[in-house]
Design an enzyme around this catalytic site. Structure first.
Site, PDB file in Angstrom:
ATOM      1  N   GLY A 143     -73.081  -4.622  25.573  1.00 20.55           N
ATOM      2  CA  GLY A 143     -72.688  -6.000  25.817  1.00 20.55           C
ATOM      3  C   GLY A 143     -73.885  -6.918  25.691  1.00 20.55           C
ATOM      4  N   CYS A 144     -73.609  -8.209  25.546  1.00 22.32           N
ATOM      5  CA  CYS A 144     -74.695  -9.176  25.329  1.00 22.32           C
ATOM      6  C   CYS A 144     -75.591  -9.276  26.555  1.00 22.32           C
ATOM      7  CB  CYS A 144     -74.115 -10.539  24.949  1.00 22.32           C
ATOM      8  SG  CYS A 144     -72.828 -11.158  26.050  1.00 22.32           S
TER       9      CYS A 144
END
Lengths: 378, 378, 378, 378
Positions: B152-153
């Site tokens: 995920g970012c």
């Protein structure tokens, strides 16, 4: 009544012009500017055209004409004006840091690099966070000589967010972290690379990590708020050291503070140490509700503090152009740390609006006079 | 070599199109989109006109044509494509959360509300943070069947910022706070009120306080990074619980993470408990330098991690359009808490760029192939 | 006096709530919303918390409770409410396009794709641009039944910028070009791709080139303003065709109109056709000053029009949050074309503020009541 | 090959560093900066860390080391460097205005307030708009001495938008209006009030109305493009006077030009003078299509001009970080005026990218070398 502003052409000064021009008890303004003396305010700020006009005069003329003087000057240059006002028994509301540290000259000079010019003026000064010092502001006003050390923008949001927790003793000894984000007006009107549009647009960054001058002011407030809660003189000052990180975000107005406060045992979620996969949310939510009610009750008579209901999160966009400080109360998922979010308009509650609020208290006006603006929806 | 993208019209998909179109080893793209099947990519994204053109086909056609398949789909809908690719021994690089939790289906289902469809696929999958799992990625690639659970970012920035500290054991037991700010592209391409221009311009706010789905992913990484550092299997998992607060800021790209890590005794400034007025800055600076060198040394061979020199602070604007993760190392003024700031482009190192990096590792390409863009100055 | 708002939760409705809540003659609001009936306005707009609160009721209840009704509805759905109000002799101020075209149903239906529902209501309606139709607004108000067709946002800036030139006959026959730029609030509150933050941030683009619905409204105003200037009924309608190009720019509020008006011979610079290298600037400046004085004189009694002095250029940032229309007057370097720049806040003078101004005229209040906000400096 | 940049620390210089660092034919850079001589480029621009590093040296050292020299200096200070390069037969690509006016020193000095230093250098210089002067650039390159007067940012968008119309003679005599909007990087790197974040955020305004220095450059190009189309020497210069209004909009990169061109009779819609209520759209659309095809055909071999298909409108966000000039072709609703919209990245096609394109032509490289970046989707 004529109000005077020394330093009227900086951003805080201009915001004072705007707010005081719409104040029901103010009949006129006397404005001074070192940089633009002899020019007209509506020439510097064309938005004032037809609404707030006039020549910029010398500071002495402001002090001669006004019944209250606001100073929005760089740190360390306004004490002589304060002295004049005290002698003339004119309230002096100072937006610089000069009167924020009371008689603690050591801290001021350590962080601001200069001594007090007239230390004795602190006999007449008070740190102007109304929610904390309203009583003392009134006492000094009654004495006839009052200097307000108007709080810094970051300290206002950080202090209002922690006051109930510290005063009610629900905090465990240890560091409190204030992670805050400011709009670019916080950097003032003077062009500089850090505030040059292409440098700050579409980017976010911290600055002065571990070394911002608002750190000692917030830390001192922690102690003062504990003391105000307990009513006793000394309460182990420094038991809640501060870690403060300011950020610059691409917006004009506003300061958001996300504050991490370690909770004392009784206020933690019982299952605080429960592990993954998923925390017992119901319990965390219940505990957060308890603390939210404590906050709401604490501020129930404050006209400018809004403790948000469950489900809402403070956002700077919801207070812009107003004197509100919005506060939302959360618990982290492990139930051990209180997360308080506060939002203010840095130029209003964080500067000029709070100064006007202090004026209202000093003169016995309705505390919201001139500060009734409803936050814009966009 | 033909690369395929399933979900090519979302923001992460479009960023993959952009990066892969300029990749020296990729000769063509096969693009699929459920929402826009039959339409052309340059019609959906007019910026691609003349550069990356073509019809959007069915996912099955992508899997048939490509030698590597990227999936940028909502969580929980791509496993069947992964299965097909595993069977065909085509690397599958998944940008959803489906393969980020390895065999810990319990955590995945607790936070994402659905079970694994083909749990056995996790025998072939690896969490695709190259700095942590490069070796395992290569092993699986060599085995012929590899699924990448692309991070995920937020977890990318949070993990790269804490990895050296956790692996080297300089952290005291206790919560680590990750206070992060994302640009609006993080919300994806679908219009929604939270991402409507007038709602997010000129405002900053946290969201999902204490409940964001990236929390368990970051927390799991903490444990994995401790383990990677020590080389032993179990190292008291959960000794460093996570408090994670994401914020939305008015910019397009970028994630800034400001990370507060309590330091173990030996790594604190000696005068850590010294009081006001002013901390012994020289000592704090020296200690910060020591840890900065530790970080720089830890990442000395990583092509996409830049540990900034003393005096510099990470900013999202300095990594935009690039696959870099910038890291700046600071100590708070009391010398007890490490403050790490990381900046990434959320759509590149936080999504599509990292996916391409994983592809490069799998195929034995130069790890920077297609990712050589220099960050824009503005 | 109770004011009612039908459609209170759209952006124009919310701005009406904000302005009317601070209006000295309004004691309370009755608010209706189709989408959020039964909900509370401060839940939809948390910025209103503590300032403008209450349940959203049915439109019928608003009409029953209020002495004036504002409608901020989609085009073509509010006529029945207008009918009710006319019958009850309650002023109805409509922010849609339904009553902007008077008895010219053909134009309305050609551009808006629907017929009038109750054509006879136009006997009681007037196009609510106070600077043009103040007298007629008062006449209808005196008659007891008045419907205001509140102008569109673009037509307000375009019309106020051209009125003096057209009324005074200084324009040569031929097209007038209005090149206008709007903030994103002009697109309303409903999320849509065109107004999704990442799609409009850091970009500028025209839209609906040659086909925007405000075109016929502006063109009609050209004719009306010529007629108003000459006092005669028909003045060759259409002698000044309109070319109108709206643009979307990444800001929240404001419309800037840059208007190109071909000048009649006597008003051109004498050396209009002088060639390069450099035009005789003194002459151009003198001619511009002449026209600027004409504009200033024309608007000398208008409380909300500010004709800027020489050297100043209208900017949307200088009128934000106010009901002002700023106008700056320029000549192109060849001296043949008048360049007028106007700036308004699209949600105030371009929508809700103008509606309140119309209410003030109808009820004989001071025309600036509730509209005294000084534009913010930032 | 080593490329040199004099003035490497301004925005155009930094963009040259970025583009040339990724250029396949450039092996190294020699960088000079008056302001920062002796400092390092990656210190001034931390985004270059690890990608484009090195000391800033004296201009003389650049000229000594490089095979091509770019100058991104203020107007009027770079001629001596040009002289040196001509003497050494090194191509000199100048981003200032010094070589944009060829032998028309009168116009240059009238608008820029200074004479040519070495007028004879214009024997070797050419205005570097490749689409117009590619042949002449090659001729001079072949001669061994070539100076490029790289076009201004506004003239690039304005000229490419009008070139087909002027060259093909579809324009009626009379003024062409260029209404253009620029991102703030156009103002350069030096902080100034006009580019101070709070002054330009959330606002739009024209500037230098009727007096911008790019006016004579665009006007001269009109004449040159007519001549290029007809092939004859003189074609009534000045038959299409220019009205040019630049605007400042709150974004980093990009220039949008909305251009109004009066059409010659044969190219107007037949029903051009048809009145309201609604124009015959089909006819207008057909005529627009005809002109769009003319534009597409005209630019069919240009690698950096994209004539957009029907329905699309040029937007700066669609060309950012690329060397493209997007052009969309429209007719106003009356069918008499061509509306051309062009979008460029002001720092790429409007400055550094065009300079690199000129270098490619001079050296016979693929014209797109180093300029293959696909525009970002956001």
């Amino acid at each position: 009544m004529i109000a005077g502003i020394i330093g009227a052409t900086g951003y805080a000064g201009a915001e004072l012009v705007r707010l005081l021009s719409g104040h029901p008890k103010i009949d006129g303004l006397a404005l001074a500017s070192v940089s633009f003396e002899g020019d007209r305010i509506e020439h510097i700020y064309p938005n004032f055209l037809g609404k707030a006009e006039g020549f910029l005069v010398k500071p002495e003329e402001v002090a001669a004409a006004a019944k209250v003087v606001f100073a929005a000057l760089p740190n360390g240059v306004g004490e002589s004006f304060a002295k004049t006002c005290v002698e003339k028994r004119i309230p002096f509301i100072d937006l610089s840091a000069d009167f924020r540290f009371d008689d603690d000259e050591a801290t001021f000079s350590a962080w601001y690099g200069k001594p007090y010019v007239y230390p004795e003026l602190r006999n007449h000064s008070v740190y102007g966070l109304p929610e904390l010092n309203r009583k003392r502001i009134k006492e000094l006003a009654a004495s006839g000589s009052v200097i307000i050390g108007n709080p810094g923008c970051y300290p206002t949001g950080a202090s209002l967010g922690t006051y109930p927790a510290l005063a009610k003793g629900i905090v465990e000894t240890g560091p409190i972290i204030v992670d805050a984000a400011s709009g670019i007006t916080g950097g003032g009107r003077e062009p500089a690379r850090a505030f040059h549009y292409p440098e700050c647009a579409d980017s976010v960054t911290p600055y002065k990590v571990g070394s911002h001058r608002h750190t000692p002011e917030i830390g001192r407030n922690f102690d003062a708020m504990i003391k105000a809660g307990s009513g006793t003189e000394k309460q182990n000052p420094g038991t809640h050291p501060l870690i403060f990180t300011p950020h610059l975000v691409p917006m004009n107005r506003g300061i958001l503070s996300t504050i991490y406060v370690p909770l004392a045992g009784a206020w933690r979620s019982k299952a605080a140490n429960a592990g993954p996969p998923r925390p017992p949310l119901a319990e965390v939510i219940e505990k957060a509700g308890e603390i939210r009610r404590l906050y709401a009750d604490f501020y129930r008579n404050e006209p400018f503090v809004r403790v948000l209901p469950e489900g809402a999160i403070a956002a700077t966009g919801r207070v812009r152009q107003s004197n509100f400080c919005d506060i939302s109360v959360h618990l982290d998922q492990t139930g051990t740390t209180l997360i308080i979010v506060t939002a203010i308009d840095n130029m209003v509650k964080g500067a000029a609006g709070q100064a006007v609020q202090n004026m209202n208290i000093i003169f016995g006006f309705d505390e919201t006079a001139g500060l009734t603006a409803i936050p814009g929806s966009f």
